[in-house]
Design an enzyme around this catalytic site. Structure first.
Site, PDB file in Angstrom:
ATOM      1  N   MET A  90       0.796  -1.220   0.000  1.00  0.00           N
ATOM      2  CA  MET A  90       0.000   0.000   0.000  1.00  0.00           C
ATOM      3  C   MET A  90       0.835   1.278   0.000  1.00  0.00           C
ATOM      4  SD  MET A  90      -2.881  -1.150  -0.465  1.00  0.00           S
ATOM      5  CE  MET A  90      -4.187  -2.307  -0.102  1.00  0.00           C
ATOM      6  N   LEU A  92       3.353   3.968  -2.615  1.00  0.00           N
ATOM      7  CA  LEU A  92       3.809   4.336  -3.952  1.00  0.00           C
ATOM      8  C   LEU A  92       5.287   3.966  -4.074  1.00  0.00           C
ATOM      9  CD1 LEU A  92       2.404   5.648  -6.329  1.00  0.00           C
ATOM     10  CD2 LEU A  92       3.247   7.860  -5.542  1.00  0.00           C
ATOM     11  N   ASN A 107       2.401  -5.107 -10.316  1.00  0.00           N
ATOM     12  CA  ASN A 107       1.419  -4.825  -9.267  1.00  0.00           C
ATOM     13  C   ASN A 107       0.085  -5.431  -9.658  1.00  0.00           C
ATOM     14  OD1 ASN A 107       0.275  -3.530  -6.937  1.00  0.00           O
ATOM     15  ND2 ASN A 107      -0.591  -1.960  -8.295  1.00  0.00           N
ATOM     16  N   HIS A 109      -3.981  -4.663  -9.063  1.00  0.00           N
ATOM     17  CA  HIS A 109      -4.880  -3.617  -8.581  1.00  0.00           C
ATOM     18  C   HIS A 109      -6.327  -4.105  -8.709  1.00  0.00           C
ATOM     19  CE1 HIS A 109      -6.200   0.353  -7.490  1.00  0.00           C
ATOM     20  NE2 HIS A 109      -7.068   0.298  -8.468  1.00  0.00           N
TER      21      HIS A 109
HETATM   22  C1  GAR Z   1      -5.904  -6.976  -3.072  1.00  0.00           C
HETATM   23  O1  GAR Z   1      -7.265  -6.852  -3.383  1.00  0.00           O
HETATM   24  C2  GAR Z   1      -5.061  -6.090  -3.964  1.00  0.00           C
HETATM   25  O2  GAR Z   1      -5.536  -6.025  -5.294  1.00  0.00           O
HETATM   26  C3  GAR Z   1      -5.211  -4.763  -3.283  1.00  0.00           C
HETATM   27  O3  GAR Z   1      -5.152  -5.064  -1.906  1.00  0.00           O
HETATM   28  C4  GAR Z   1      -5.607  -6.396  -1.691  1.00  0.00           C
HETATM   29  C5  GAR Z   1      -4.520  -7.160  -0.970  1.00  0.00           C
HETATM   30  O4  GAR Z   1      -4.974  -8.431  -0.588  1.00  0.00           O
HETATM   31  N1  GAR Z   1      -4.191  -3.863  -3.664  1.00  0.00           N
HETATM   32  C6  GAR Z   1      -4.363  -2.541  -3.722  1.00  0.00           C
HETATM   33  O5  GAR Z   1      -5.403  -2.001  -3.433  1.00  0.00           O
HETATM   34  C7  GAR Z   1      -3.135  -1.767  -4.149  1.00  0.00           C
HETATM   35  N2  GAR Z   1      -3.425  -0.363  -4.153  1.00  0.00           N
HETATM   36  P1  GAR Z   1      -3.941  -9.551  -0.139  1.00  0.00           P
HETATM   37  O6  GAR Z   1      -3.019  -8.928   0.901  1.00  0.00           O
HETATM   38  O7  GAR Z   1      -4.800 -10.621   0.464  1.00  0.00           O
HETATM   39  O8  GAR Z   1      -3.189 -10.021  -1.351  1.00  0.00           O
END
Ligand code: GAR
Length: 202
Positions: A90, A92, A107, A109
């Site tokens: 999370m 940049l 990445n 998203h």
């Molecule tokens: C996922 O949905 C990913 O796409 C999102 O956070 C979640 C992490 O889940 N990423 C973002 O929003 C990036 N800005 P995880 O820790 O279970 O993989």
């Protein structure tokens, strides 16, 4: 074998999907190291339970953001990482990482980019009223979720959806396309030309 460095801030279900794809023979790679900016990230536990080196690097311990990133880069280099995978990371990505791993950071998203970049993408898609959303795997550039797109998957938004039910539907697709995108990279099948990523015949 392609050596992956995974950066994760939390739950780590995408890290899990990557490790499961490796175990299942669908992804010829290995997770060389996992790094989190949060000490209590479940991603770190998931890595340690598989004896994968896992480190908490605390951004607050560094006076400048650049120094934090240098520490992350050092750790990635020490573990001879070929490809950096952001998996629910999370923050940049800055110049130090981009220079150390040019076109070698991916990445995932939880939206159909370029719609809904940044935080709370699922909730914002729901509030906007879109009929479809999904997820995007892309190479990372200096912008926020702006890099060349590798794969996307679409899911419907349903009338009874809450941010959580939509996020779960999207997550299922994330777990499918992230390992797939990494496998394409591992096979040398991704070619970036400007903003477009071409997938060569396998
Ligand atoms: C996922 O949905 C990913 O796409 C999102 O956070 C979640 C992490 O889940 N990423 C973002 O929003 C990036 N800005 P995880 O820790 O279970 O993989």
């Amino acid at each position: 074998n392609l050596r992956l460095g995974v950066l994760a801030s939390g739950r780590g279900s995408n890290l899990q999907a990557i490790m499961d794809a490796i175990d299942g023979g669908r992804l010829p790679a290995e997770v060389a190291v996992v790094i989190s900016d949060y000490a209590d990230a479940r991603a770190l536990e998931r890595a340690r339970s598989r004896n994968i080196p896992a480190f908490h690097i605390n951004p607050a311990a560094f006076p400048h953001k650049g120094d934090y990133e240098e520490a992350v880069v050092d750790t990635l280099k020490k573990h001879a990482v070929d490809l950096v995978c952001l998996a629910g990371y999370m923050r940049l990505v800055g110049a130090a990482m981009l220079e150390a791993f040019p076109n070698r950071i991916m990445n995932i998203h939880p939206a159909l980019l370029p719609a809904f970049p940044g935080l709370h993408a699922q909730q914002r898609a729901l509030e906007y009223g879109v009929r479809y959303s999904g997820c995007t795997v892309h190479f990372v550039d200096e912008g926020m979720d702006t890099g060349p797109i590798i794969l996307q998957a679409v899911v419907p938004v349903l009338p009874d959806d809450t941010p959580e039910t939509l996020a779960d539907r999207i997550l299922e697709q994330e777990h499918r396309i992230y390992p797939e995108a990494i496998a394409l990279f591992a096979a040398g099948r991704l070619e970036i030309r400007g903003k477009r990523v071409y997938i060569r015949e396998g």
